[in-house]
Design a protein around this motif. Structure first.
Motif, PDB file in Angstrom:
ATOM      1  N   THR A  58       3.090   6.894  10.041  1.00  0.00           N
ATOM      2  CA  THR A  58       2.946   5.573   9.449  1.00  0.00           C
ATOM      3  C   THR A  58       1.756   4.858  10.067  1.00  0.00           C
ATOM      4  O   THR A  58       1.534   4.922  11.272  1.00  0.00           O
ATOM      5  N   ALA A  75      -1.316  -4.071   5.526  1.00  0.00           N
ATOM      6  CA  ALA A  75      -0.559  -3.085   4.760  1.00  0.00           C
ATOM      7  C   ALA A  75       0.107  -2.103   5.707  1.00  0.00           C
ATOM      8  O   ALA A  75      -0.529  -1.615   6.650  1.00  0.00           O
ATOM      9  N   SER A  94       1.792   1.533   5.650  1.00  0.00           N
ATOM     10  CA  SER A  94       1.742   2.660   4.721  1.00  0.00           C
ATOM     11  C   SER A  94       2.059   3.973   5.415  1.00  0.00           C
ATOM     12  O   SER A  94       1.712   4.169   6.578  1.00  0.00           O
ATOM     13  N   ASP A  95       2.697   4.872   4.661  1.00  0.00           N
ATOM     14  CA  ASP A  95       2.983   6.221   5.151  1.00  0.00           C
ATOM     15  C   ASP A  95       1.904   7.180   4.673  1.00  0.00           C
ATOM     16  O   ASP A  95       1.464   7.113   3.519  1.00  0.00           O
ATOM     17  N   MET A 153      -0.802   8.705   0.011  1.00  0.00           N
ATOM     18  CA  MET A 153      -0.310   7.578   0.785  1.00  0.00           C
ATOM     19  C   MET A 153       0.761   6.833  -0.004  1.00  0.00           C
ATOM     20  O   MET A 153       0.685   6.734  -1.236  1.00  0.00           O
ATOM     21  N   SER A 154       1.757   6.332   0.706  1.00  0.00           N
ATOM     22  CA  SER A 154       2.825   5.546   0.102  1.00  0.00           C
ATOM     23  C   SER A 154       2.787   4.155   0.715  1.00  0.00           C
ATOM     24  O   SER A 154       2.931   4.002   1.929  1.00  0.00           O
ATOM     25  N   MET A 155       2.565   3.145  -0.120  1.00  0.00           N
ATOM     26  CA  MET A 155       2.489   1.772   0.357  1.00  0.00           C
ATOM     27  C   MET A 155       3.902   1.235   0.568  1.00  0.00           C
ATOM     28  O   MET A 155       4.632   0.979  -0.388  1.00  0.00           O
ATOM     29  N   SER A 204       3.169  -4.703   1.972  1.00  0.00           N
ATOM     30  CA  SER A 204       1.899  -5.383   2.228  1.00  0.00           C
ATOM     31  C   SER A 204       2.091  -6.881   2.087  1.00  0.00           C
ATOM     32  O   SER A 204       2.968  -7.349   1.352  1.00  0.00           O
ATOM     33  N   HIS A 230      -6.429   1.527  -0.700  1.00  0.00           N
ATOM     34  CA  HIS A 230      -5.605   2.723  -0.494  1.00  0.00           C
ATOM     35  C   HIS A 230      -6.060   3.881  -1.383  1.00  0.00           C
ATOM     36  O   HIS A 230      -6.005   5.041  -0.975  1.00  0.00           O
ATOM     37  N   THR A 247      -7.164   7.378   0.243  1.00  0.00           N
ATOM     38  CA  THR A 247      -6.504   8.614  -0.174  1.00  0.00           C
ATOM     39  C   THR A 247      -7.525   9.609  -0.724  1.00  0.00           C
ATOM     40  O   THR A 247      -7.445  10.815  -0.457  1.00  0.00           O
ATOM     41  N   VAL A 303      -1.434   7.880  -4.785  1.00  0.00           N
ATOM     42  CA  VAL A 303      -1.006   6.678  -4.076  1.00  0.00           C
ATOM     43  C   VAL A 303       0.305   6.231  -4.712  1.00  0.00           C
ATOM     44  O   VAL A 303       0.364   5.957  -5.917  1.00  0.00           O
TER      45      VAL A 303
END
Length: 251
Positions: free
Chosen positions: A144, A170, A172-173, A179-181, A184, A203, A207, A215
């Protein structure tokens, strides 16, 4: 008594509660814990199956009479910003974004508190303390990152960093396919910057630089105005009964 392998996740179901998106509806969620050395692999698999992460919990809607929550992911390789998105990028060209390990700070919490008070005063997160915020950021068994967006200062062109005001953050993972937001927030005094959209655009760029295809934006709910912005980032896919399918927006 049935035994379960140590690495096999166990799933649980929450009790019904009022839906935060659709008036008169009730939501239930199925969830499991993301812990141990396989947490990242499990998070990847579950996110691709429509789950979201909150701290060390992965969850997805399991409502009895409603299927309005749709998982959304942007197709990074094909994405091209619209004219309005290019204006957002230009409007925020003075920002410096730096990616850090997921560690909370008092400056972040002050911004987070101001965002909640201005935008989500009656929401489920409205009473979060500084300790709650720290848990939201730190309690993760997957990779993360926290990304801070600051207004550039005179030395930014040389250092690539900034000591200017923090106006957006933000959490994010970083996954195997993108990437997973997770969450934010931003300074509501800068609403004219469209910072929510800018962070999504950032993002997408990050990515793409990682050479990854997606994303993940979480859930889109048709009929919820607060969710409409998510369908502007095209092309994208929505998760349905037949898997991930390309979303065709209405003209």
């Amino acid at each position: 008594m049935t035994s379960h392998p140590v690495q096999s996740p166990q799933f649980f179901l929450t009790a019904p509660s009022p839906c935060p998106y659709l008036e008169g509806q009730f939501e239930r969620k199925v969830f499991t814990h993301l812990v141990g050395e396989k947490a990242s692999d499990l998070n990847d698999l579950l996110t691709q199956g429509g789950f979201r992460r909150s701290q060390n919990i992965a969850y997805r809607p399991a409502c009895e009479t409603c299927r309005a929550c749709i998982s959304v992911r942007i197709l990074v390789d094909e994405f091209q910003p619209s004219r309005s998105m290019r204006r957002v990028l230009q409007r925020n060209s003075d920002l410096i974004a730096i990616e850090y390990p997921a560690e909370p700070s008092s400056e972040q919490y002050s911004l987070f508190r101001g965002y909640l008070d201005a935008r989500h005063r009656k929401g489920g997160m409205s009473d979060m303390t500084v300790l709650d915020y720290a848990m939201m950021v730190e309690d993760s068994h997957v990779e993360t990152k926290i990304i801070e967006y600051r207004i550039s200062d005179p030395d930014s062109r040389i250092t690539g960093k900034s000591t200017g005001p923090l106006i957006a953050v933000a959490l994010s993972d970083v996954m195997g396919d993108g990437m997973s937001m997770v969450y934010s927030f931003y300074d509501p005094e800068h609403r004219d910057r469209s910072l929510g959209s800018f962070m999504i655009l950032d993002h997408i760029a990050r990515t793409r630089q990682r050479g990854q295809p997606h994303v993940y934006l979480g859930y889109w709910v048709a009929g919820s105005r607060k969710m409409d912005y998510k369908t502007k980032f095209l092309p994208q896919e929505h998760l349905g009964a037949r898997g991930w399918e390309r979303f065709c927006s209405k003209p």
